[in-house]
Structure formats: C-alpha cells, structure tokens
Design an enzyme around this catalytic site. Structure first.
Site, PDB file in Angstrom:
ATOM      1  CG  ASP A  31      -2.363   0.605   1.104  1.00 18.34           C
ATOM      2  OD1 ASP A  31      -2.375   0.983  -0.021  1.00 18.34           O
ATOM      3  OD2 ASP A  31      -3.168   0.679   1.905  1.00 18.34           O
ATOM      4  CB  ALA A  96      -4.779  -1.719 -20.241  1.00 20.33           C
ATOM      5  CG  HIS A 131     -14.324   7.198 -13.532  1.00 22.56           C
ATOM      6  ND1 HIS A 131     -14.322   7.899 -14.915  1.00 22.56           N
ATOM      7  CD2 HIS A 131     -13.943   6.115 -13.694  1.00 22.56           C
ATOM      8  CE1 HIS A 131     -13.970   7.019 -15.808  1.00 22.56           C
ATOM      9  NE2 HIS A 131     -13.712   5.572 -14.997  1.00 22.56           N
ATOM     10  CG  HIS A 132     -14.746   5.858  -8.064  1.00 21.94           C
ATOM     11  ND1 HIS A 132     -13.581   6.400  -7.436  1.00 21.94           N
ATOM     12  CD2 HIS A 132     -14.539   5.175  -9.106  1.00 21.94           C
ATOM     13  CE1 HIS A 132     -12.477   5.596  -8.090  1.00 21.94           C
ATOM     14  NE2 HIS A 132     -12.820   4.949  -8.783  1.00 21.94           N
ATOM     15  CE  LYS A 135     -10.307   7.796 -13.606  1.00 20.80           C
ATOM     16  NZ  LYS A 135      -9.037   6.993 -13.324  1.00 20.80           N
ATOM     17  N   GLY A 141      -7.853   7.679 -17.638  1.00 15.66           N
ATOM     18  CA  GLY A 141      -7.088   7.358 -18.786  1.00 15.66           C
ATOM     19  C   GLY A 141      -7.771   6.529 -19.898  1.00 15.66           C
TER      20      GLY A 141
END
Length: 234
Positions: A31, A96, A131-132, A135, A141
C-alpha cells in the site's frame, strides 16, 4: 501463480478476491508508502497504485525480472521510459487504461466509428466520462485512450481538451459522482441528428477480472503488450 498487488485500495482488494477464486496466491500487498519488500517472491505483479509511485513500482518489477501489469493512470509521462526499461531488461509489461473486456471491445468500436465519420464533417464529436469521487485524475485514462484513438483514425481532430471545445479539438467533460465505477460516452452531433456510443460499468469486477487474466497471460512472455494481445481482438 504467486501475485504481488502493488496498490491495495478498492481495486486491489477486488483483484485479490478474483485471483483467489481462480486459484492464485497473493504473496504481497503493498500500500501507500511501503518500500521495504521483496518483489522477487512473486511470479507476476499487478499495479493499481497512484500516479506518483506507479513508475517506481513498474521499474522495480522490471529490474528484478518480474512481469508487471499496470492499470494505474496519470503517470504516462514516464511510459516511454517504462517501455525502454522493459526492452533493456528483456522483461514483460502490459499497461492498459482499462482492463475490462467490454471496454476493450468499446475501444475497437470507437476506432471503427471514428474512421466512418471522417468524411462527415457536419458532425462534431464530444466525450463525457463519469467516475467515483475517489478518482484522482481527470479526464480518465480510458477517456484519453478513446480520444487519442479518434485522433488517430479521424483527420478532423488533432487534440483533446478537458472541458474546452474548439476547432479540431475533442472536448472531454469529466464528472465525479459517488459510487460510479465508470461511464464513457462518445457523441457525434449534427444539426439533424445525434449518434452516441457508450460503455457503462456496473461494478469493478470487470476491470479486476481483466487484470487477472492479463497477469495469467503474460507469465513466461517477453515484451511490451496491450490488452489487444491478451484478448486477441482488433
């Protein structure tokens, strides 16, 4: 297969669940701020960390002969350096912007539609991504990949801008709404009609499954690959 998770947020935890169900072992869970670990314990590493540590994670893997899958976005200023290091070390690397099977099919639809619209200059293209709220980067991306694919396949556009329209520019609207895994919409609009394609993720499972499949695929290979290679599409 022994997997190292570089980044243990919501995505890392979802990848862990899927990997365990598919019979793999998680040997490292790294982490934020963790630097004292032995990456060589792993057969493959999956990086879903944060932008300012992603390149270091990838470099550490490649320098130690560990194949690495990266889905972290926002670090691509160093992408060419990662490719060069992978080739120098004869390693294995996949980046990706999105590992979902559905999104990778969507990428191919986007390219095909962009080619079809090249000569129809009465249509203007725009994009929206949602998005949430956790992010960190905007646009996503995935949105950047979609925009760059339009630019590569449609001579009417040469750049994209966040929240900004202009001649030869693809405007991208980025919204952050709690608990939205990811929605991407591409719109071609003229005075007489509108053409829209979109991809809506219902949860993180598709992203995580694709990352695990990519990790399974890359072990034993050498080179820089994409999800098109993994899924044999396009």
């Amino acid at each position: 297969m022994k997997i190292a998770l570089l980044g243990y947020g919501k995505m890392g935890k979802t990848i862990e669940q899927i990997a365990l169900k598919r019979g793999h072992d998680i040997v490292l869970k790294i982490d934020k701020g963790d630097t004292n670990y032995d990456i060589t314990q792993a057969d493959v590493a999956i990086d879903f960390s944060i932008p300012n540590v992603a390149f270091n994670n990838i470099s550490n893997c490649l320098n130690n002969g560990v194949p690495v899958i990266s889905g972290t976005t926002g670090w691509l200023d160093d992408f060419d350096n990662a490719v060069n290091l992978c080739n120098e070390k004869k390693g294995a690397f996949i980046y990706a912007s999105n590992y979902s099977l559905g999104v990778n099919i969507f990428f191919e639809l986007n390219k095909t539609l962009a080619k079809m619209m090249t000569n129809l200059k009465q249509y203007n293209v725009s994009m929206e991504e949602i998005h949430h709220t956790q992010k960190l980067d905007a646009p996503s991306g995935t949105a950047i990949s979609l925009a760059n694919d339009i630019i590569s396949n449609n001579a009417n556009y040469n750049d994209w801008k966040l929240e900004e329209a202009g001649e030869n520019i693809i405007p991208i609207a980025a919204k952050r709404i709690e608990d939205v895994p990811g929605t991407h919409t591409i719109t071609y609009e003229s005075e007489v009609d509108t053409i829209t394609i979109d991809h809506v993720a219902h949860n993180r499972q598709g992203f995580a499954l694709g990352a695990v499949i990519a990790a399974e695929w890359i072990v034993g290979k050498t080179g820089v690959f994409t999800m098109k290679d993994v899924l044999n599409i396009g």
